[in-house]
Design a protein around this motif. Structure first.
Motif, short mmCIF file in Angstrom:
data_model
loop_
_atom_site.label_atom_id
_atom_site.label_comp_id
_atom_site.label_asym_id
_atom_site.label_seq_id
_atom_site.Cartn_x
_atom_site.Cartn_y
_atom_site.Cartn_z
N UNK A 292 0.85 -1.20 0.00
CA UNK A 292 0.00 0.00 0.00
C UNK A 292 0.88 1.24 0.00
N UNK A 293 0.42 2.29 -0.69
CA UNK A 293 1.17 3.54 -0.74
C UNK A 293 0.26 4.72 -0.45
N UNK A 294 0.72 5.62 0.41
CA UNK A 294 0.05 6.90 0.63
C UNK A 294 1.08 7.97 0.31
N UNK A 295 0.72 8.92 -0.58
CA UNK A 295 1.69 9.95 -0.97
C UNK A 295 1.01 11.31 -0.97
N UNK A 296 1.70 12.29 -0.44
CA UNK A 296 1.14 13.65 -0.39
C UNK A 296 1.90 14.56 -1.34
N UNK A 297 1.14 15.35 -2.09
CA UNK A 297 1.74 16.31 -3.04
C UNK A 297 2.39 17.45 -2.26
N UNK A 298 3.73 17.56 -2.37
CA UNK A 298 4.43 18.64 -1.67
C UNK A 298 5.12 19.56 -2.68
N UNK A 299 4.59 19.57 -3.92
CA UNK A 299 5.21 20.37 -4.98
C UNK A 299 5.33 21.84 -4.57
N UNK A 300 4.25 22.40 -4.02
CA UNK A 300 4.28 23.83 -3.64
C UNK A 300 5.34 24.09 -2.59
N UNK A 301 5.39 23.20 -1.59
CA UNK A 301 6.38 23.37 -0.53
C UNK A 301 7.80 23.31 -1.09
N UNK A 302 8.01 22.35 -2.03
CA UNK A 302 9.34 22.23 -2.63
C UNK A 302 9.71 23.50 -3.39
N UNK A 303 8.74 24.07 -4.13
CA UNK A 303 9.02 25.30 -4.87
C UNK A 303 9.41 26.40 -3.89
N UNK A 304 8.66 26.49 -2.78
CA UNK A 304 8.98 27.49 -1.76
C UNK A 304 10.39 27.28 -1.23
N UNK A 305 10.71 26.02 -0.96
CA UNK A 305 12.05 25.71 -0.44
C UNK A 305 13.12 26.14 -1.42
N UNK A 306 12.89 25.81 -2.71
CA UNK A 306 13.87 26.18 -3.72
C UNK A 306 14.04 27.69 -3.77
N UNK A 307 12.89 28.39 -3.72
CA UNK A 307 12.94 29.85 -3.77
C UNK A 307 13.68 30.41 -2.55
N UNK A 308 13.41 29.79 -1.42
CA UNK A 308 14.06 30.22 -0.18
C UNK A 308 15.57 30.01 -0.28
#
Lengths: 115, 407
Positions: B177-193
Motif C-alpha cells: 500500500x502507498x500513501x503519498x502527499x503532493x508537496x510540490x508547492x512546498x518544494x518550490x517554496x524551499x527552492x525559492x528560499x
C-alpha cells in the motif's frame, strides 16, 4: 609593467583593488563597472591580465570573459557566489571568493602572467 | 347379615365417592394440560422474541460494518492524498481518485495494467528501485520524498511517500500500500528560499568586501585616527544598509538617504540644515556611494565647516533638469575654509565614488564662504525607473516572501 583590467561594479571595491594592484607594481588600464565598459577597455585599450567580478548588478561579466578568452588573455574571477553558480565561461579561470585577500590575488595574477 | 345388602350399601357409598375422585382426576389432568400449554406458549413466545432480537442485532451489526466500510471507502476515495494498493510485484490493484488525478489516469481507467514504477519520474527511479523498495521489503515500510510523473501531461510532482506491506490473516505479506502527499508547492517554496539565501549570502560577502575596501583605504589615508574614522564609516554603511533592506534593495528615496546620513544632526534639520528636493529614488549602487559622500560631507562640516560653529548652515537640495539629476551640498556662515593639504579617503569618496557609481560629474569647491559639492549625472544611471524590470522583479520577490510568511 603588466597591464591589468578591473571589472567590478562596486566603486569602493574597484578603487581599493586598483590602488592595491598599483602598489603591487601593476599598471591598471581601467576600472569598468559594467560589461559594456569592460568590453570596450579589453578591445580598445587591451590588457595582459584581468580581474573580473562575475556579478555586475543586473548583468554578469560573462561577455568580457568571452572576449578575453578569444584574445587568449588570462583572468582571475572574483565572486560572492559559489563556483557552481557562475556562467560556464568562468570555469577555466581561477576563482577567488569575496572578500578576497590581495596577496592571493597578486599571486594568482603573477602566476597567470608567468611565461 | 345380608352380605348383599352390605355390599349394595357400600356400593351406594363408594360410587359417588369414585365419581368424585374420577372427576377430580379428570379436572386435575385438564388443568395441568392447560398449564403446560400456557407455559409452552410463553416459552415459545420468548424464543420468538429472542430470535427476532438476535436478527435485529445482527442486522444492526451488519449495517454498522457496512457503514464503517463505506466510511473507509470514502476516506480513501475522497482523500486529497494519493492512495494505492499493488500486488507484491508492484502491479496496481487499486488507486483512489486523487492518485488518478495526480498521475494522470482517466477516472474510468482500470489500473490493473499499470506497474507502480511507471509513474516515478526519471530522476527518482534509481532511488525508488535501488533503495526505497528494498527497504519496504526488508522493514515492511519506508518513507521518503520523491518525484512522480503525470503520465498524461509529463508534469513532475514532488511527493512525500509512505509505502508499506499489507498482511493476510496468517501474517504473510499479501499486498503493497502507498500513501503519498503532493508537496510540490512546498518544494518550490524551499527552492525559492534557497535561492534567496544564496542571494543574501552573495550580498553579505559583497558588503564585507566593501567594508574591507573602506578599512584598507581608511588605514592607508588616516592611520592615526583609523578606529574613529573607520567606525564612523561603518555607521554610514549601516545607515545605508537599513534603507536598502527597507526598500528590498530597490530604489532609495533621496530625502530618506539624506536624513539617514545626517541623523547625528537631526535636531538641526529645519533650523540650520535644509533638505529639499522632489520625491525621487536612487538606484541601490548610487544610494551607497552618494550616502557615503553625504556622510563624509557631514563629518567634514562638523569638524571644520558650517556645522562646527553655532551659526553656520547647510543646504542639501536636488532637482531634475531634463534627463539630468543635480544634487548640491552648500555650506554657509561657517568659518573660512580652505582645501585640505592632504587627500584623505573622504575626498576620494567625494570626488570619485559618487561620480563613478552614477556616471556623472562632481565639483568640489572649498570656497571661503563654505564647502560646495555638486553632483550632476544622467538620471537614467542614478535613479530608479518607476516601472523598471528590476522593480517588477522586486515585486515578485516581495510576493513570494509574503506567501512564505503566511506559511
Amino acid at each position: 609593467m603588466a597591464r591589468v583590467l578591473i571589472v567590478e561594479d562596486d566603486p569602493f571595491i574597484a578603487f581599493d583593488l586598483s590602488e592595491r594592484l598599483m602598489q603591487a607594481g601593476f599598471s591598471v588600464i581601467g576600472e569598468a563597472s559594467n560589461a559594456r565598459q569592460g568590453l570596450a577597455l579589453a578591445v580598445d585599450v587591451g590588457c595582459d591580465v584581468a580581474v573580473l567580478d562575475v556579478n555586475l548588478g543586473a548583468e554578469t561579466s560573462a561577455a568580457v570573459a568571452q572576449e578575453l578568452i578569444r584574445q587568449g588573455i588570462p583572468f582571475v574571477t572574483v565572486s560572492g557566489y559559489s563556483r557552481d553558480q557562475h556562467p560556464s565561461v568562468f570555469n577555466s579561470s581561477p576563482v577567488l571568493e569575496k572578500p578576497i585577500r590581495i596577496e592571493r590575488l597578486v599571486a594568482e595574477l603573477r602566476r597567470l602572467l608567468a611565461p | 347379615l345380608d352380605v348383599g345388602l352390605i355390599h349394595a350399601a357400600w356400593l351406594r357409598q363408594i360410587i359417588p365417592f369414585g365419581l368424585v375422585v374420577v372427576l377430580g382426576l379428570v379436572l386435575t389432568y385438564i388443568m395441568s394440560r392447560r398449564w403446560q400449554t400456557a407455559v409452552e406458549d410463553r416459552r415459545h413466545a420468548q424464543n420468538e422474541a429472542a430470535v427476532a432480537r438476535v436478527r435485529a442485532e445482527r442486522a444492526e451489526a451488519l449495517a454498522r460494518v457496512e457503514q464503517a466500510r463505506d466510511d473507509l471507502v470514502q476516506l480513501i476515495e475522497r482523500s486529497d492524498d494519493f492512495i494505492a494498493i499493488a500486488d507484491t510485484d508492484g502491479r496496481l490493484t487499486y488507486v483512489n481518485s486523487a492518485a488518478k488525478r495526480m498521475i494522470g489516469l482517466s477516472p474510468e481507467r482500470d489500473p490493473l495494467d499499470l506497474h507502480f514504477s511507471e509513474y516515478i519520474a526519471a530522476e527518482s527511479l534509481g532511488y525508488f528501485t535501488g533503495t526505497f523498495m528494498p527497504a519496504v521489503r526488508q522493514h515492511g515500510h519506508a518513507v521518503a520524498e520523491m518525484r512522480l510523473r503525470n503520465l498524461a501531461t509529463g508534469e513532475a510532482i514532488d511527493v512525500f511517500r509512505s509505502t508499506f506491506l499489507l498482511l493476510d490473516r496468517k501474517g504473510n505479506p499479501s499486498q503493497l500500500a502507498t500513501v503519498a502527499r503532493d508537496i510540490t508547492h512546498r518544494k518550490r517554496h524551499e527552492e525559492h528560499l534557497n535561492l534567496l539565501m544564496r542571494e543574501v549570502n552573495h550580498r553579505a560577502k559583497n558588503l564585507l568586501s566593501v567594508v574591507q575596501a573602506i578599512s584598507n583605504q581608511t588605514a592607508a589615508k588616516s592611520p592615526k585616527d583609523f578606529l574613529a574614522r573607520f567606525a564612523e564609516r561603518l555607521q554610514a554603511l549601516a545607515a545605508n544598509q537599513d534603507l536598502l533592506v527597507r526598500s528590498d534593495w530597490g530604489g532609495v528615496d533621496i530625502e530618506a538617504l539624506v536624513r539617514a546620513q545626517l541623523a547625528t544632526f537631526a535636531d538641526l534639520i529645519g533650523s540650520r540644515i535644509f533638505v529639499r528636493g522632489p520625491s525621487l529614488r536612487f538606484k541601490s549602487a548610487a544610494a551607497q556611494a552618494v550616502g557615503l559622500a553625504l556622510h563624509e560631507l557631514a563629518t567634514n562640516a562638523s569638524k571644520y565647516g558650517a556645522l562646527s560653529t553655532e551659526s553656520g548652515s547647510v543646504e542639501v537640495c536636488w532637482r531634475l533638469e531634463g534627463d539630468t539629476l543635480a544634487m548640491n551640498w552648500t555650506e554657509r556662515g561657517g568659518p573660512p575654509v580652505s582645501a585640505p593639504t592632504q587627500r584623505g579617503f573622504g575626498s576620494t569618496v567625494l570626488n570619485f565614488m559618487a561620480k563613478r557609481s552614477v556616471g556623472g560629474e562632481v565639483h568640489l569647491d572649498y570656497a571661503p564662504s563654505g564647502v560646495m559639492w555638486t553632483l550632476t549625472c544622467p538620471s537614467a544611471d542614478a535613479l530608479e525607473a518607476a516601472n523598471s524590470v528590476e522593480a517588477a522583479e522586486r515585486k515578485e520577490l516581495e510576493r513570494t516572501l509574503g506567501s512564505l510568511d503566511m506559511n
